[in-house]
Scaffold this motif. Structure first.
Motif, PDB file in Angstrom:
ATOM      1  N   ALA A  52       1.128  -1.169   0.034  1.00  0.00           N
ATOM      2  CA  ALA A  52       0.133   0.172   0.307  1.00  0.00           C
ATOM      3  C   ALA A  52       0.908   1.335  -0.338  1.00  0.00           C
ATOM      4  CB  ALA A  52      -0.903  -0.014   1.392  1.00  0.00           C
ATOM      5  N   GLY A  53       2.108   1.352   0.171  1.00  0.00           N
ATOM      6  CA  GLY A  53       3.029   2.162  -0.035  1.00  0.00           C
ATOM      7  C   GLY A  53       3.354   2.764   1.582  1.00  0.00           C
ATOM      8  N   ASP A  54       3.148   2.092   2.322  1.00  0.00           N
ATOM      9  CA  ASP A  54       3.569   2.640   3.719  1.00  0.00           C
ATOM     10  C   ASP A  54       5.127   2.072   3.966  1.00  0.00           C
ATOM     11  OD1 ASP A  54       0.528   2.290   5.498  1.00  0.00           O
ATOM     12  OD2 ASP A  54       1.449   4.011   4.394  1.00  0.00           O
ATOM     13  N   THR A  55       6.273   3.023   4.528  1.00  0.00           N
ATOM     14  CA  THR A  55       7.269   2.432   4.497  1.00  0.00           C
ATOM     15  C   THR A  55       8.063   2.159   6.413  1.00  0.00           C
ATOM     16  OG1 THR A  55       8.099   4.702   4.353  1.00  0.00           O
ATOM     17  CG2 THR A  55       7.877   3.254   2.739  1.00  0.00           C
ATOM     18  N   THR A  56       9.149   2.008   6.333  1.00  0.00           N
ATOM     19  CA  THR A  56       9.336   1.460   7.679  1.00  0.00           C
ATOM     20  C   THR A  56      10.919   1.700   7.148  1.00  0.00           C
ATOM     21  OG1 THR A  56       9.417   0.656   9.897  1.00  0.00           O
ATOM     22  CG2 THR A  56       9.572  -0.657   7.897  1.00  0.00           C
ATOM     23  N   TYR A  57      11.445   2.721   8.434  1.00  0.00           N
ATOM     24  CA  TYR A  57      13.531   2.276   8.257  1.00  0.00           C
ATOM     25  C   TYR A  57      14.144   2.385   9.539  1.00  0.00           C
ATOM     26  CZ  TYR A  57      12.957   5.097   3.786  1.00  0.00           C
ATOM     27  OH  TYR A  57      11.672   5.899   2.904  1.00  0.00           O
ATOM     28  N   ALA A  58      15.792   1.388   9.444  1.00  0.00           N
ATOM     29  CA  ALA A  58      16.330   0.993  10.375  1.00  0.00           C
ATOM     30  C   ALA A  58      16.304   2.427  10.729  1.00  0.00           C
ATOM     31  CB  ALA A  58      17.646   0.201  10.010  1.00  0.00           C
ATOM     32  N   SER A  60      19.192   3.738  12.183  1.00  0.00           N
ATOM     33  CA  SER A  60      20.586   4.398  12.107  1.00  0.00           C
ATOM     34  C   SER A  60      20.489   4.855   9.999  1.00  0.00           C
ATOM     35  CB  SER A  60      20.939   2.726  11.569  1.00  0.00           C
ATOM     36  OG  SER A  60      21.080   1.662  10.588  1.00  0.00           O
ATOM     37  N   VAL A  61      19.237   4.705   9.588  1.00  0.00           N
ATOM     38  CA  VAL A  61      19.087   5.438   8.110  1.00  0.00           C
ATOM     39  C   VAL A  61      18.696   6.216   7.925  1.00  0.00           C
ATOM     40  CG1 VAL A  61      20.048   3.073   7.256  1.00  0.00           C
ATOM     41  CG2 VAL A  61      18.069   3.871   6.942  1.00  0.00           C
ATOM     42  N   LYS A  62      17.403   6.232   8.846  1.00  0.00           N
ATOM     43  CA  LYS A  62      16.701   7.156   9.392  1.00  0.00           C
ATOM     44  C   LYS A  62      16.310   8.909   9.038  1.00  0.00           C
ATOM     45  CE  LYS A  62      12.839   5.300  11.720  1.00  0.00           C
ATOM     46  NZ  LYS A  62      11.839   5.754  13.379  1.00  0.00           N
ATOM     47  N   GLY A  63      16.044   9.703   7.831  1.00  0.00           N
ATOM     48  CA  GLY A  63      16.490  10.540   7.761  1.00  0.00           C
ATOM     49  C   GLY A  63      17.823  10.852   6.716  1.00  0.00           C
ATOM     50  N   ARG A  64      18.012   9.638   6.520  1.00  0.00           N
ATOM     51  CA  ARG A  64      18.871   9.513   5.239  1.00  0.00           C
ATOM     52  C   ARG A  64      18.583   8.710   3.685  1.00  0.00           C
ATOM     53  NH1 ARG A  64      24.242   7.144   5.894  1.00  0.00           N
ATOM     54  NH2 ARG A  64      23.403   5.764   7.951  1.00  0.00           N
ATOM     55  N   PHE A  65      18.008   7.626   4.163  1.00  0.00           N
ATOM     56  CA  PHE A  65      17.536   6.770   2.772  1.00  0.00           C
ATOM     57  C   PHE A  65      15.952   7.462   2.696  1.00  0.00           C
ATOM     58  CE2 PHE A  65      21.243   3.123   3.699  1.00  0.00           C
ATOM     59  CZ  PHE A  65      21.916   4.105   3.369  1.00  0.00           C
ATOM     60  N   THR A  66      16.430   6.480   1.638  1.00  0.00           N
ATOM     61  CA  THR A  66      14.312   6.759   1.090  1.00  0.00           C
ATOM     62  C   THR A  66      14.061   5.263  -0.023  1.00  0.00           C
ATOM     63  OG1 THR A  66      14.715   9.300   0.861  1.00  0.00           O
ATOM     64  CG2 THR A  66      12.347   8.024  -0.097  1.00  0.00           C
ATOM     65  N   ILE A  67      12.887   4.912   0.715  1.00  0.00           N
ATOM     66  CA  ILE A  67      12.770   3.688   0.184  1.00  0.00           C
ATOM     67  C   ILE A  67      11.641   4.158  -0.714  1.00  0.00           C
ATOM     68  CG2 ILE A  67      11.390   2.767   1.767  1.00  0.00           C
ATOM     69  CD1 ILE A  67      12.174  -0.173   0.569  1.00  0.00           C
ATOM     70  N   SER A  68      11.311   3.688  -1.846  1.00  0.00           N
ATOM     71  CA  SER A  68      10.276   4.273  -3.281  1.00  0.00           C
ATOM     72  C   SER A  68      10.133   3.011  -3.929  1.00  0.00           C
ATOM     73  CB  SER A  68      10.443   5.050  -3.644  1.00  0.00           C
ATOM     74  OG  SER A  68      11.381   5.359  -4.534  1.00  0.00           O
ATOM     75  N   ARG A  69       8.324   2.610  -4.296  1.00  0.00           N
ATOM     76  CA  ARG A  69       8.817   1.879  -5.692  1.00  0.00           C
ATOM     77  C   ARG A  69       7.512   1.865  -6.553  1.00  0.00           C
ATOM     78  NH1 ARG A  69       6.208  -3.241  -2.176  1.00  0.00           N
ATOM     79  NH2 ARG A  69       5.852  -3.967  -4.381  1.00  0.00           N
ATOM     80  N   ASP A  70       7.809   2.020  -7.613  1.00  0.00           N
ATOM     81  CA  ASP A  70       7.277   2.119  -9.093  1.00  0.00           C
ATOM     82  C   ASP A  70       6.240   0.949  -9.284  1.00  0.00           C
ATOM     83  OD1 ASP A  70       6.199   2.328 -11.079  1.00  0.00           O
ATOM     84  OD2 ASP A  70       7.795   3.736 -12.320  1.00  0.00           O
ATOM     85  N   ASN A  71       4.970   0.409  -8.891  1.00  0.00           N
ATOM     86  CA  ASN A  71       4.494  -0.566  -9.223  1.00  0.00           C
ATOM     87  C   ASN A  71       4.434  -1.061 -10.523  1.00  0.00           C
ATOM     88  OD1 ASN A  71       3.912  -1.228  -6.579  1.00  0.00           O
ATOM     89  ND2 ASN A  71       1.846   0.078  -6.350  1.00  0.00           N
ATOM     90  N   ALA A  72       4.569  -0.248 -11.909  1.00  0.00           N
ATOM     91  CA  ALA A  72       3.809  -0.245 -13.242  1.00  0.00           C
ATOM     92  C   ALA A  72       4.667  -0.608 -13.525  1.00  0.00           C
ATOM     93  CB  ALA A  72       3.905   0.848 -13.613  1.00  0.00           C
TER      94      ALA A  72
END
Length: 125
Positions: A52-58, A60-72
């Motif tokens: 559904a697009g919600d994210t969670t981070y460790a 140690s990487v919060k604020g520096r890393f970003t996860i995203s997805r392109d479902n198409a």
């Protein structure tokens, strides 16, 4: 059956950026995670993105890393900024076909069904 192929790793100086990609073939309705493993250490959770697009981070990487997805495109990305030498590791993409109401389970290695081959990220000081 899902096949995952990571790309985008490399050598970068501290403070630099990299973007990792994970292309998935087969079924696409999966939650996706990024994990990493440094030499002599256990594989550890980095980030996850649910179908559904919600994210969670460790932490140690919060604020520096970003996860995203392109479902198409059936592709997941990990944008890594402000990289540190301690981010050096092999980064793995993983797919999880189950739904968990508690986000804790998306941080667990054993909850993922499929894994990519990994891509090396090296951050020099």
């Amino acid at each position: 059956q899902v096949q995952l192929v990571e790309s985008g790793g490399g050598l970068v100086q501290a403070g630099g950026s990299l973007r990792l990609s994970c292309a998935a073939s087969g079924r696409s309705r999966y939650s996706m995670g990024w994990f990493r493993q440094a030499p002599g250490k256990e594989r550890e959770f980095v980030a996850a993105i649910y179908w559904a697009g919600d994210t969670t981070y460790a932490d140690s990487v919060k604020g520096r890393f970003t996860i995203s997805r392109d479902n198409a495109k059936n592709t997941v990305y990990l944008q890594m900024n402000s990289l540190k030498p301690e981010d050096t590791a092999v980064y793995y993409c993983a797919a999880n076909g189950k739904y968990y109401s508690n986000s804790y389970y998306y941080t667990r290695v054993e909850k993922y069904d499929y894994w990519g081959q990994g891509t090396q990220v090296t951050v020099s000081s």
